[in-house]
Design an enzyme around this catalytic site. Structure first.
Site, PDB file in Angstrom:
ATOM      1  N   GLY A 102       1.178  -0.983   0.232  1.00 59.43           N
ATOM      2  CA  GLY A 102      -0.232   0.091   0.165  1.00 59.43           C
ATOM      3  C   GLY A 102       1.187   1.443   0.013  1.00 59.43           C
ATOM      4  O   GLY A 102       2.232   1.124  -0.809  1.00 59.43           O
ATOM      5  N   SER A 103       0.305   2.634   0.448  1.00 54.44           N
ATOM      6  CA  SER A 103       0.909   3.777   0.256  1.00 54.44           C
ATOM      7  C   SER A 103       2.437   3.932   1.487  1.00 54.44           C
ATOM      8  O   SER A 103       2.923   4.853   0.777  1.00 54.44           O
ATOM      9  CB  SER A 103      -0.131   4.696   0.653  1.00 54.44           C
ATOM     10  N   VAL A 104       2.769   3.169   2.167  1.00 55.29           N
ATOM     11  CA  VAL A 104       4.305   2.759   2.547  1.00 55.29           C
ATOM     12  C   VAL A 104       5.181   2.661   1.477  1.00 55.29           C
ATOM     13  O   VAL A 104       6.319   2.950   1.751  1.00 55.29           O
ATOM     14  CB  VAL A 104       4.350   1.505   3.544  1.00 55.29           C
ATOM     15  N   LYS A 138       4.850   4.518  -0.912  1.00 56.16           N
ATOM     16  CA  LYS A 138       5.315   5.910  -1.601  1.00 56.16           C
ATOM     17  C   LYS A 138       6.556   6.853  -1.169  1.00 56.16           C
ATOM     18  O   LYS A 138       6.861   7.404  -1.950  1.00 56.16           O
ATOM     19  CB  LYS A 138       3.928   6.701  -1.579  1.00 56.16           C
TER      20      LYS A 138
END
Length: 484
Positions: free
Chosen positions: A217-219, A221
């Site tokens: 997920g967004s980690v 990014k």
């Protein structure tokens, strides 16, 4: 010599030759295979008769051999068994299984070549052979904080010292009690083992370094932002799309932002704002513009794809191959075929914290002989330079802002500057997202880097975001280290 005597002599000679050949084969050619047979009771008894070395956390033995009054002489005993089960593994009639018991079996059993001179000395002195003791790098307070934070949820947490790579905590839930597998009651042991093996929640799997792996997920990014800043075409102030969704080529399905809300009123965000608000359209657009080669190379610099041993094997993390643009946009926000271990994401946080240098993670600080001599000590080593010091500094500032004013507020620690990133990882239609958080602290002098994942958002109802579920666990772990 008459014919009957000659024939008898030849027969006796042939029998002696056959005996000599068979003895040679058994003692030298087939010896290793025979000793390794599970039904070789003689070897099993000999193994149990040897005192295995201890596994230490701090000054306390979390695994040790205790004398028994039966034919096996020793039995393995695990203090705080459920807390350290995935670190120690267990030793039983199934042999050494999981954790350090398996990975460092030769040292613990005393069979390692590193203990050769000790074994020779034992022959002359008559001392009973004894295995070496392993002193781990774990911080018991951080380990306990991680376990308490995850609670009865499924998930995992890893903490590293970013300056050395030392593993400060490694927790996987659900867990099990290795004492239940270390007894001498074969029937009870077998029943327990079969129950654990068949359990739907797979308590024997160390989710921190293996298993089926997780979408980050967004980690992820942080990795995408690192690629952009290292590319030279982007800065923290570069402007990116920030609407409620991003139109993608080759498909009528757009890439939505979390909650289908725009990242800003203007529909545009800077790279810094995009990380603070975890803006999907901005990072999806960024991924397509950077290209899959750039993204994959940056991930590799953080350790993706590496065959790591801590000394337990760490399953390599990966992102998808041969991605089209929509898939690349998904991959840039940590979805599609991105799959990671919590260990890998802790390494990402640690690499940023350590001025861009990713250190080789390790769990054993030293190997100590039965005479208390140090046989081997850890020698921290660099794995890679993931980003330049300047890029690491920019990423740190952006991650601090994420905790101070963005999605990571639940990781704030009074009087300490914390850098972090939240993640909410989708993993199937109709299923609640995994909650992620990666962080390090203090931001200006990092002493601990953390990665936490809680499967299906835990017991948090609709609040499955990493900021609501995983960030408080990471905060507790960091506090435990900093308040020593």
């Amino acid at each position: 010599m008459n014919a009957p005597v000659r024939r008898l002599s030849l027969l006796v000679g042939a029998l002696f030759a056959a005996l000599l050949v068979s003895t040679t084969l058994i003692q030298y050619v087939f010896a290793a295979d025979l000793n390794a047979r599970g039904d070789n009771r003689r070897t099993l008894l000999a193994t149990y008769a040897r005192e295995r070395g201890e596994i230490l956390v701090g000054q306390d033995a979390v695994a040790r051999s205790v004398p028994t009054d039966d034919e096996f002489r020793f039995q393995r005993e695990y203090a705080d068994g459920e807390l350290y089960s995935h670190v120690t593994g267990f030793y039983s009639f199934y042999g050494a299984s999981g954790g350090l018991e398996q990975a460092e079996n030769a040292l613990l059993s005393g069979a390692s070549d590193k203990l050769f001179y000790r074994r020779v000395s034992d022959l002359f002195t008559g001392r009973s052979p004894q295995g070496a003791t392993l002193e781990t790098t774990l911080d018991p307070a951080v380990q306990q904080a991680a376990s308490d934070g995850i609670g009865d949820n499924r998930g995992a947490a890893v903490a590293l010292d970013p300056r050395t790579g030392a593993v400060l905590a490694m927790v996987s839930k659900p867990t099990y009690d290795p004492n239940s597998l270390a007894g001498h009651d074969l029937a009870a042991l077998d029943e327990t083992y079969q129950q654990l093996q068949g359990a739907e929640n797979r308590p024997l799997v160390n989710r921190a370094i293996g298993g089926d792996l997780y979408p980050p997920g967004s980690v992820f990014k942080v990795v995408t932002a690192a690629a952009a800043l290292s590319d030279g075409e982007y800065t923290a102030d570069s402007v990116l799309p920030g609407g409620a969704e991003l139109d993608l080529p080759l498909t009528d399905t757009p890439l939505p932002n979390f909650g289908n809300q725009p990242c800003s009123a203007s529909g545009e965000v800077t790279l810094r704002q995009a990380l603070i608000t975890s803006c999907n359209p901005a990072f999806g657009d960024l991924g397509m513009k950077l290209g899959q080669d750039t993204l994959r190379e940056q991930a590799a610099m953080f350790g993706f794809g590496d065959e790591l041993s801590v000394p337990m094997r760490v399953t390599p993390s990966s992102i998808g191959a041969d991605l089209n643009e929509p898939q690349l946009a998904q991959s840039a926000i940590g979805q599609f075929e991105d799959r990671v271990t919590p260990m890998q994401m802790a390494m990402v946080a640690a690499g940023v914290a350590n001025d861009g240098i990713v250190m080789q993670p390790y769990l054993v600080e030293s190997v100590i002989g039965s005479d208390l001599s140090v046989i081997e000590s850890a020698d921290p080593g660099e794995l890679s330079e993931a980003v330049s010091p300047d890029v690491a500094e920019t990423l740190t500032e952006m991650m601090v802002a994420t905790v101070d004013e963005g999605t990571g507020r639940n990781a704030q620690i009074g009087g300490v500057q914390v850098a972090g990133k939240t993640g909410t990882a989708e993993h199937g239609e109709g299923r609640r997202a995994h909650a992620w958080f990666i962080s390090f602290a203090p931001a200006d002098d990092p002493q601990i880097a953390v990665a936490v994942v809680v499967e299906d958002g835990g017991e948090s109802g609709e609040q499955t975001g990493g900021g609501a579920v995983a960030a408080p666990i990471a905060r507790q772990m960091m506090e435990a280290r900093l308040n020593r």
